[in-house]
Design a protein around this motif. Structure first.
Motif, mmCIF file in Angstrom:
data_model
loop_
_atom_site.group_PDB
_atom_site.id
_atom_site.type_symbol
_atom_site.label_atom_id
_atom_site.label_comp_id
_atom_site.label_asym_id
_atom_site.label_seq_id
_atom_site.Cartn_x
_atom_site.Cartn_y
_atom_site.Cartn_z
ATOM 1 N N VAL A 19 0.847 -1.190 0.000
ATOM 2 C CA VAL A 19 0.000 0.000 0.000
ATOM 3 C C VAL A 19 0.885 1.243 0.000
ATOM 4 O O VAL A 19 1.724 1.414 0.886
ATOM 5 C CB VAL A 19 -0.937 0.019 1.229
ATOM 6 N N VAL A 20 0.696 2.113 -0.995
ATOM 7 C CA VAL A 20 1.527 3.314 -1.092
ATOM 8 C C VAL A 20 0.744 4.595 -0.833
ATOM 9 O O VAL A 20 1.338 5.649 -0.588
ATOM 10 C CB VAL A 20 2.222 3.402 -2.473
ATOM 11 N N ALA A 21 -0.599 4.528 -0.871
ATOM 12 C CA ALA A 21 -1.386 5.748 -0.633
ATOM 13 C C ALA A 21 -2.836 5.407 -0.359
ATOM 14 O O ALA A 21 -3.340 4.340 -0.751
ATOM 15 C CB ALA A 21 -1.291 6.691 -1.838
ATOM 16 N N HIS A 22 -3.493 6.342 0.349
ATOM 17 C CA HIS A 22 -4.943 6.345 0.500
ATOM 18 C C HIS A 22 -5.454 7.624 -0.165
ATOM 19 O O HIS A 22 -4.782 8.652 -0.121
ATOM 20 C CB HIS A 22 -5.360 6.363 1.977
ATOM 21 N N THR A 23 -6.624 7.553 -0.783
ATOM 22 C CA THR A 23 -7.188 8.756 -1.380
ATOM 23 C C THR A 23 -8.169 9.412 -0.421
ATOM 24 O O THR A 23 -8.661 8.762 0.520
ATOM 25 C CB THR A 23 -7.908 8.447 -2.705
ATOM 26 N N GLY A 26 -11.379 7.585 0.100
ATOM 27 C CA GLY A 26 -11.376 6.275 0.746
ATOM 28 C C GLY A 26 -10.872 5.148 -0.122
ATOM 29 O O GLY A 26 -11.132 3.975 0.163
ATOM 30 N N GLY A 27 -10.136 5.471 -1.180
ATOM 31 C CA GLY A 27 -9.587 4.448 -2.043
ATOM 32 C C GLY A 27 -8.192 4.017 -1.616
ATOM 33 O O GLY A 27 -7.547 4.664 -0.787
ATOM 34 N N VAL A 28 -7.713 2.925 -2.194
ATOM 35 C CA VAL A 28 -6.409 2.361 -1.869
ATOM 36 C C VAL A 28 -5.555 2.340 -3.131
ATOM 37 O O VAL A 28 -6.012 1.913 -4.196
ATOM 38 C CB VAL A 28 -6.538 0.922 -1.325
ATOM 39 N N VAL A 29 -4.302 2.785 -3.001
ATOM 40 C CA VAL A 29 -3.354 2.747 -4.115
ATOM 41 C C VAL A 29 -2.226 1.798 -3.745
ATOM 42 O O VAL A 29 -1.628 1.917 -2.671
ATOM 43 C CB VAL A 29 -2.789 4.154 -4.428
ATOM 44 N N ASP A 67 -0.187 8.000 -13.138
ATOM 45 C CA ASP A 67 -0.342 6.594 -13.516
ATOM 46 C C ASP A 67 -0.847 5.741 -12.363
ATOM 47 O O ASP A 67 -0.670 4.514 -12.367
ATOM 48 C CB ASP A 67 0.999 6.040 -14.010
ATOM 49 N N GLN A 68 -1.487 6.353 -11.397
ATOM 50 C CA GLN A 68 -2.010 5.597 -10.264
ATOM 51 C C GLN A 68 -3.299 4.859 -10.627
ATOM 52 O O GLN A 68 -4.100 5.336 -11.422
ATOM 53 C CB GLN A 68 -2.289 6.515 -9.080
ATOM 54 N N VAL A 69 -3.484 3.696 -10.019
ATOM 55 C CA VAL A 69 -4.738 2.957 -10.081
ATOM 56 C C VAL A 69 -5.314 2.940 -8.678
ATOM 57 O O VAL A 69 -4.635 2.541 -7.724
ATOM 58 C CB VAL A 69 -4.529 1.513 -10.585
ATOM 59 N N VAL A 70 -6.556 3.392 -8.534
ATOM 60 C CA VAL A 70 -7.205 3.485 -7.229
ATOM 61 C C VAL A 70 -8.222 2.357 -7.092
ATOM 62 O O VAL A 70 -9.110 2.197 -7.938
ATOM 63 C CB VAL A 70 -7.904 4.845 -7.048
ATOM 64 N N LEU A 71 -8.095 1.566 -6.038
ATOM 65 C CA LEU A 71 -9.048 0.500 -5.746
ATOM 66 C C LEU A 71 -10.136 1.067 -4.838
ATOM 67 O O LEU A 71 -9.840 1.631 -3.776
ATOM 68 C CB LEU A 71 -8.351 -0.683 -5.084
ATOM 69 N N VAL A 72 -11.386 0.926 -5.258
ATOM 70 C CA VAL A 72 -12.520 1.540 -4.566
ATOM 71 C C VAL A 72 -13.254 0.496 -3.735
ATOM 72 O O VAL A 72 -13.815 -0.467 -4.296
ATOM 73 C CB VAL A 72 -13.493 2.181 -5.570
#
Length: 238
Positions: A19-23, A26-29, A67-72
């Motif tokens: 895990v490198v980031a939270h949006t 409430g998403g996960v990168v 180029d981030q992909v955010v998992l919702v």
């Protein structure tokens, strides 16, 4: 930047990541992901993340900054902490149906060699909109041509070209008004068939099956009139 494992191997259904980031939403990168983010008419993947003794259901994936992909997440839940290592797993059966349909729509654009004005990949169903004056008289003949291409079990592969090379070959772009993002130095091409048996080559960032035979039988569900020169052709799997 999120490493796009879904482009490196469309058949990868699971992978380890950090895990490198939270949006703010409430998403996960993650640093790398097998989740395809919605785009190009193809829906984002659903699935799950697991870490320690926790699990998080992912409803979809979308493109984030750069180029981030955010998992919702499917619902508000505690997120895996920054730096945590997680196991990610996509809903493979759903993804595979998307892969089969996305490849089928490429074949449809070959069978009906007219400008494409829109399209969407669904779960077992998909459609392309064509700049078409009249509805084809023999729909059964079109369906037969589609399934002949599927039954030839042609290989599906990819290649990469530069933006400059694409500008020199505008005929590769079938969708009216659609061009790759200007920030992308390279453009991914999806090829169906090889050498003298090649039937299609066009820019695409989606996921596809390895051979057309994997698509299975296709049916033209309907052709709709969507305007003076717009006809929507809907396909279904199996």
């Amino acid at each position: 930047m999120t490493r796009a494992l879904y482009l490196e191997d469309a058949y990868a259904a699971q992978a380890r990541a950090r895990v490198v980031a939270h949006t703010a939403e409430g998403g996960v990168v993650l640093d790398q992901t097998v989740f395809y983010p919605s785009g190009g008419g193809q829906p984002g993947d659903s699935g799950r993340l697991s870490w320690d003794r926790s699990e998080l259901t992912i409803a979809t994936a979308v493109k984030g900054e750069g180029d981030q992909v955010v998992l919702v997440p499917a619902e508000p839940r505690s997120l895996p902490p920054l730096g945590a290592h997680v196991d990610q797993r996509i809903d493979w059966e759903r993804r595979h149906r998307h892969m089969r349909m996305h490849t089928a729509l490429h074949i449809l654009s070959v069978i009906i060699p007219l400008p494409v004005t829109g399209g969407a990949v669904g779960d077992g169903r998909g459609r392309l909109d064509f700049d078409m004056g009249e509805v084809p008289a023999d729909i059964e003949a079109l369906e037969e041509l589609l399934n002949e291409a599927v039954d030839r079990d042609l290989p599906v592969s990819e290649d990469w070209i530069t933006q400059a090379a694409l500008r020199e070959n505008p005929q590769l772009v079938k969708t009216v008004g659609a061009m790759p993002p200007r920030g992308s130095e390279r453009v991914r091409l999806v090829r169906i068939g090889e050498a003298s048996e090649q039937i299609d080559l066009q820019p695409c960032g989606g996921t596809h099956v390895a051979r057309t035979g994997e698509i299975g039988h296709l049916r033209i569900a309907r052709i709709e009139n969507k305007g003076r020169r717009s006809r929507r052709v809907t396909l279904t799997l199996g």
